[in-house]
Motif scaffolding. Structure first.
Motif, mmCIF file in Angstrom:
data_model
loop_
_atom_site.group_PDB
_atom_site.id
_atom_site.type_symbol
_atom_site.label_atom_id
_atom_site.label_comp_id
_atom_site.label_asym_id
_atom_site.label_seq_id
_atom_site.Cartn_x
_atom_site.Cartn_y
_atom_site.Cartn_z
ATOM 1 N N GLY A 83 0.782 -1.235 0.000
ATOM 2 C CA GLY A 83 0.000 0.000 0.000
ATOM 3 C C GLY A 83 0.810 1.279 0.000
ATOM 4 N N HIS A 84 2.137 1.202 0.204
ATOM 5 C CA HIS A 84 2.933 2.427 0.194
ATOM 6 C C HIS A 84 3.474 2.695 -1.212
ATOM 7 N N ASP A 85 3.813 3.945 -1.464
ATOM 8 C CA ASP A 85 4.325 4.318 -2.777
ATOM 9 C C ASP A 85 5.837 4.136 -2.833
ATOM 10 N N VAL A 86 6.325 3.713 -3.985
ATOM 11 C CA VAL A 86 7.754 3.518 -4.210
ATOM 12 C C VAL A 86 8.195 4.442 -5.339
ATOM 13 N N ALA A 87 9.192 5.291 -5.082
ATOM 14 C CA ALA A 87 9.718 6.191 -6.115
ATOM 15 C C ALA A 87 10.588 5.399 -7.081
ATOM 16 N N VAL A 88 10.307 5.509 -8.381
ATOM 17 C CA VAL A 88 11.044 4.751 -9.394
ATOM 18 C C VAL A 88 11.261 5.611 -10.633
ATOM 19 N N ILE A 89 12.152 5.142 -11.499
ATOM 20 C CA ILE A 89 12.247 5.627 -12.876
ATOM 21 C C ILE A 89 11.766 4.497 -13.763
ATOM 22 N N LYS A 90 10.779 4.771 -14.613
ATOM 23 C CA LYS A 90 10.115 3.736 -15.404
ATOM 24 C C LYS A 90 10.306 4.037 -16.887
ATOM 25 N N ASN A 91 10.585 2.980 -17.656
ATOM 26 C CA ASN A 91 10.790 3.128 -19.085
ATOM 27 C C ASN A 91 10.155 1.934 -19.782
ATOM 28 N N ALA A 92 9.591 2.149 -20.966
ATOM 29 C CA ALA A 92 8.935 1.065 -21.710
ATOM 30 C C ALA A 92 9.304 1.152 -23.181
ATOM 31 N N SER A 93 9.477 -0.029 -23.815
ATOM 32 C CA SER A 93 9.800 -0.089 -25.238
ATOM 33 C C SER A 93 9.115 -1.284 -25.879
ATOM 34 N N VAL A 94 8.701 -1.109 -27.131
ATOM 35 C CA VAL A 94 8.167 -2.222 -27.928
ATOM 36 C C VAL A 94 9.343 -2.930 -28.588
ATOM 37 N N VAL A 95 9.353 -4.271 -28.547
ATOM 38 C CA VAL A 95 10.414 -5.072 -29.151
ATOM 39 C C VAL A 95 9.850 -5.754 -30.394
#
Length: 465
Positions: free
Chosen positions: A97-109
């Protein structure tokens, strides 16, 4: 090895690499359903691979997907259309239930034929980095607090003039020359000017000009390029460049060699530097504050300091008074150092006795505020009451005439004496009637260093009767 075996081996190898990564990695099919989930994703999200597989990435409730709240489907997030998303800082909702600070990246392969294979998302946990940032910010805040004017203690007329000079200097970009005897607090004043100026968010870099040889000081101040001299294995930024956007404080400026004086004059005139071994000029944006315990004007008259550099440095001079010139500040300083030592040692010393304070008021204080602070520290070692008594004070302050006790002993140059043996120290203490400051002068060490040797070898601070 057959192609099929080779492909299987490659797939296993890649899977092992992904599983060992510190970053979270997961893949999705063309329906946006999770098809793989590495161990780091389990750690970051709290969801096991079993719980995540077959779910959509909405499981993570990302706070930012293409600038919006996490969409409900892969079509709405448009990853198939766009092909990739730029790396963004966001928050993921942990299973707990707590928030986690992240860097998120997504790519199509896609494969070699341009056919869709899957979607890969990487997630970098920023928790530890953010904690490090917070610790660094807190440390910077504490450093700034050290240099606030309320940590420069004094109510005398002389100190009121210093406080006014700090305020005026902080409001300008003028080069400042701080002059005063050793121990009067020149670095504190330089810090107060910086942290009360518009440059307070920039760095404050301090360089002691007397601590390094000419060649080392040149490299320290200006930096060097690879191959500039033996041992220069890489390019190195100098302290002038490190101070960009902030302040550089050059202490003991009177010790500069003629060569470094010329180079510093060029910096003041052109606001440019050249690294050692380099011909490229680099612009710098810095504020320069200097300090010395010597009379620079006398050194100019004696031909030891450039006159043009002297006038460049003393655009705004600040003269710090010696402690004997502001004796009315001694009780304030004593109370302040007692409070600081209580915090440091856990003791609860409330005050100093009137006879002990009278000795302090009559002492000439050649070491100024630094000597007074060391005297309080010495008293705390001995004091086991709520009040500092005369017997707790250093011998050289209680009995100032004792300083001549071992004048017949030849001084030992600090370049020859780096360490003391226990026997040598005991002999010197006996010869100097246990005056630790005088012993320190004989061997080129501070009396604090002598105390540390005595503590190391369990030697009592006073001669045993």
């Amino acid at each position: 090895m057959t192609k099929k075996t080779h492909d299987i081996w490659n797939a296993r190898f890649i899977n092992r690499i992904i599983d060992s990564m510190a970053d979270g990695v997961f893949t999705m099919d063309d329906q946006g359903r999770i098809s793989s989930w590495n161990p780091s994703m389990e750690r970051i999200s709290g969801y096991s691979a079993t719980e995540a597989l077959g779910q959509t990435c909405q499981l993570l409730q990302c706070s930012r997907c293409f600038g919006k709240n996490c969409p409900a489907s892969i079509e709405k997030c448009r990853i198939l259309e766009i092909g990739q998303s730029e790396a963004k800082e966001c928050l993921l909702r942990h299973k707990d239930g707590h928030d986690v600070a992240v860097i998120k990246n997504a790519s199509v392969v896609k494969d070699d034929d341009g056919q869709f294979v899957g979607i890969v998302e990487t997630v970098t946990d920023m928790t530890e980095l953010n904690r490090a940032r917070e610790r660094a910010e807190a440390a910077a805040l504490r450093l700034a607090e050290v240099y606030q004017m309320n940590n420069i203690i004094g109510k005398s007329h002389a100190m009121k003039e210093v406080f006014q000079a700090i305020r005026v200097a902080a409001a300008s970009e003028a080069t400042v020359l701080i002059q005063g005897e050793s121990g009067t607090g020149k670095e504190l004043v330089a810090g107060a000017i910086h942290y009360n100026s518009d440059r307070h968010e920039g760095p404050m870099i301090t360089v002691n000009c007397s601590a390094l040889s000419e060649n080392l000081l040149e490299s320290e101040l200006f930096g060097h390029v690879r191959g500039a001299f033996t041992g220069a294995n890489r390019d190195r930024m100098g302290r002038f460049e490190e101070a960009s956007g902030g302040t550089i404080f050059l202490d003991e400026i009177g010790e500069l060699s003629p060569f470094i004086q010329v180079k510093l004059l060029r910096v003041l005139q052109e606001r440019e530097i050249e690294r050692v071994g380099d011909s490229r000029r680099r612009k710098i944006d810095i504020r320069i504050i200097t300090a010395t315990h010597k009379d620079l004007y006398t050194r100019v008259r004696d031909g030891l300091f450039r006159e043009d550099l002297y006038y460049r440095l003393k655009v705004f001079p600040i003269q710090l008074p010696s402690l004997r010139e502001r004796r009315e500040d001694i009780p304030l300083l004593v109370d302040y150092f007692i409070q600081q030592m209580n915090k440091k040692t856990g003791k609860n010393v409330a005050r100093i006795s009137q006879p002990a304070l009278r000795i302090f008021m009559d002492h000439p204080w050649p070491g100024n505020v630094r000597e007074l602070e060391n005297a309080i520290e010495h008293a705390f070692v001995l004091c086991d009451r709520d009040q500092i008594e005369v017997s707790d004070l250093p011998l050289e302050i209680r009995q100032p005439d004792i300083n001549g006790a071992c004048r017949d002993l030849p001084p030992v140059k600090s370049s020859r004496r780096k360490k003391l043996t226990q026997t040598e120290l005991l002999d010197l203490l006996d010869a100097c009637d246990w005056n630790k400051a005088e012993v320190g002068r004989r061997v080129g060490l501070s009396h604090t260093a002598i105390w540390k040797y005595m503590k190391k070898w369990d030697i009592p601070l006073q001669r045993e009767k």
